[in-house]
Structures are given as structure tokens and as C-alpha cells.
Design a protein around this motif. Structure first.
Motif, PDB file in Angstrom:
ATOM      1  N   LEU A 150       0.785  -1.251  -0.134  1.00 42.78           N
ATOM      2  CA  LEU A 150      -0.037   0.047   0.015  1.00 42.78           C
ATOM      3  C   LEU A 150       0.860   1.218  -0.042  1.00 42.78           C
ATOM      4  CD1 LEU A 150      -2.935  -0.893   2.496  1.00 42.78           C
ATOM      5  CD2 LEU A 150      -3.016  -0.631  -0.149  1.00 42.78           C
ATOM      6  N   GLY A 151       2.050   1.362   0.725  1.00 37.60           N
ATOM      7  CA  GLY A 151       2.940   2.324   0.611  1.00 37.60           C
ATOM      8  C   GLY A 151       3.271   2.605  -0.602  1.00 37.60           C
TER       9      GLY A 151
ATOM     10  N   ILE B  14       0.476   9.946   3.722  1.00 36.19           N
ATOM     11  CA  ILE B  14       0.155   8.634   3.965  1.00 36.19           C
ATOM     12  C   ILE B  14       0.905   7.451   3.443  1.00 36.19           C
ATOM     13  CG2 ILE B  14      -1.805   7.126   3.478  1.00 36.19           C
ATOM     14  CD1 ILE B  14      -3.603   9.410   3.741  1.00 36.19           C
ATOM     15  N   GLY B  15       1.373   7.643   2.404  1.00 39.47           N
ATOM     16  CA  GLY B  15       2.301   6.516   1.787  1.00 39.47           C
ATOM     17  C   GLY B  15       3.587   6.334   2.691  1.00 39.47           C
ATOM     18  N   PRO B  16       4.340   7.313   3.017  1.00 34.37           N
ATOM     19  CA  PRO B  16       5.373   7.183   3.736  1.00 34.37           C
ATOM     20  C   PRO B  16       5.012   6.645   5.313  1.00 34.37           C
ATOM     21  CG  PRO B  16       5.933   9.447   2.749  1.00 34.37           C
ATOM     22  CD  PRO B  16       4.441   8.767   2.434  1.00 34.37           C
ATOM     23  N   ILE B  17       3.974   6.846   5.723  1.00 29.50           N
ATOM     24  CA  ILE B  17       3.554   6.150   7.166  1.00 29.50           C
ATOM     25  C   ILE B  17       3.349   4.844   7.048  1.00 29.50           C
ATOM     26  CG2 ILE B  17       1.636   6.404   8.698  1.00 29.50           C
ATOM     27  CD1 ILE B  17       1.685   9.441   8.384  1.00 29.50           C
ATOM     28  N   PHE B  18       2.578   4.476   5.639  1.00 31.19           N
ATOM     29  CA  PHE B  18       2.194   3.080   5.564  1.00 31.19           C
ATOM     30  C   PHE B  18       3.877   2.359   5.195  1.00 31.19           C
ATOM     31  CE2 PHE B  18      -2.036   1.989   4.256  1.00 31.19           C
ATOM     32  CZ  PHE B  18      -2.724   2.906   4.881  1.00 31.19           C
ATOM     33  N   SER B  19       4.443   2.763   4.688  1.00 30.46           N
ATOM     34  CA  SER B  19       5.999   2.535   4.265  1.00 30.46           C
ATOM     35  C   SER B  19       6.693   2.116   5.637  1.00 30.46           C
ATOM     36  CB  SER B  19       6.708   3.122   3.384  1.00 30.46           C
ATOM     37  OG  SER B  19       6.067   3.034   2.102  1.00 30.46           O
ATOM     38  N   PHE B  20       6.719   3.068   6.410  1.00 31.42           N
ATOM     39  CA  PHE B  20       7.636   3.280   7.398  1.00 31.42           C
ATOM     40  C   PHE B  20       6.898   1.902   8.866  1.00 31.42           C
ATOM     41  CE2 PHE B  20       8.233   4.290  12.275  1.00 31.42           C
ATOM     42  CZ  PHE B  20       9.648   4.338  12.163  1.00 31.42           C
TER      43      PHE B  20
END
Length: 149
Positions: free
Chosen positions: A105-106, A123-129
Motif C-alpha cells: 500500500l505504501g 500517508i504513503g511514507p507512514i504506511f511504508s515506515f
């Protein structure tokens, strides 16, 4: 030069992670394995590896469950049926699926959010982290599993 350093920062941990997955599968008796240990390396294929990781996590979890259940044997002194149901579920499945879903998803959000508002682009970086955190937890759990060897 910067790209080579960045590549090494991501590739070297990935190789050690795949080695851990492979060793986990090797520690499971062949009759309890859901996949061959060498197949974990297919995760290095760009694009395909993003999908294949879901299969690897699922098959490792099933293999661990089968290995744990096979260790119980046919005990008439204990409640082996209840223990078999508890052991059949692997402690790695939920964390492994979380890292797969969050990474995917990230990545999708990071690629498609270029024209979105700045708040949505976070949101993308939060999902990735968060996915990376689950990945580390999953990785740490794998070698500590009570498998034979």
C-alpha cells in the motif's frame, strides 16, 4: 555513486532477510514444508517479488504450523487436539501479512499521490515506515521459532 550506496543500503538487509527465511524453511522437515527453501529468492524479482512475498509469508507460516503439529505426535496423556489447534497457527503469519500489505500500500500510494494534497502524500511514507517496522518484527521472530535442528 549515491545510487550505489542507496542500493546497497536496501539490498544487503534484503539478502540477510531472505537468508533467514530460507534457513527457517530448511529447519522444517521436508514433508512439512509448503515450499522449497530456495524459492524465497524469487522475492528479488522486481514487480513479481512484491506479489510473491505474500505467498512466501503464507507458506512459511503454514510450514511452521505443520512442523509444530507433527512434533506433538499421538499423545494420549494430554489434550493433544487442543494443543494442535493452537500450534497450527504460526506466530509469524499476522506480522508477516502486515508487513506485506503495508509495504504494498505504501508503494502504491507513493507512486500515485504525486498530484494529491500534501497531507495525503504523507500517508504513503507512514504506511511504508509502519510496514518496515512490521518487517523487522517478523524478521526477528523467524529465527527464534522452536523448530528442530
Amino acid at each position: 555513486m549515491k545510487q550505489i550506496v542507496l542500493l546497497l543500503v536496501f539490498v544487503i538487509p534484503a539478502i540477510f532477510f531472505l537468508l533467514t527465511q530460507q534457513k527457517t524453511l530448511q529447519a522444517i522437515r521436508p514433508e512439512n514444508r509448503e515450499m522449497k527453501p530456495g524459492w524465497v529468492w524469487w522475492q528479488l524479482i522486481p514487480g513479481f517479488g512484491q506479489i510473491w512475498q505474500f505467498f512466501v509469508v503464507t507458506r512459511i507460516a503454514k510450514s511452521i504450523g505443520k512442523e509444530n503439529v507433527s512434533k506433538l505426535g499421538d499423545s494420549i496423556l494430554e489434550d493433544s487436539q487442543g494443543r494442535m489447534e493452537d500450534l497450527n497457527e504460526s506466530p509469524t503469519f499476522n506480522t508477516g501479512m502486515a508487513y506485506c500489505v503495508l509495504f504494498t500500500l505504501g508503494g502504491i500510494i507513493n507512486l500515485s499521490s504525486k498530484n494529491w494534497s500534501p497531507y495525503w502524500q504523507l500517508i504513503g511514507p507512514i504506511f511504508s515506515f509502519t510496514g518496515m517496522t512490521c518487517w523487522v518484527i517478523y524478521w526477528v521472530k523467524l529465527p527464534k521459532l522452536p523448530l528442530r535442528r
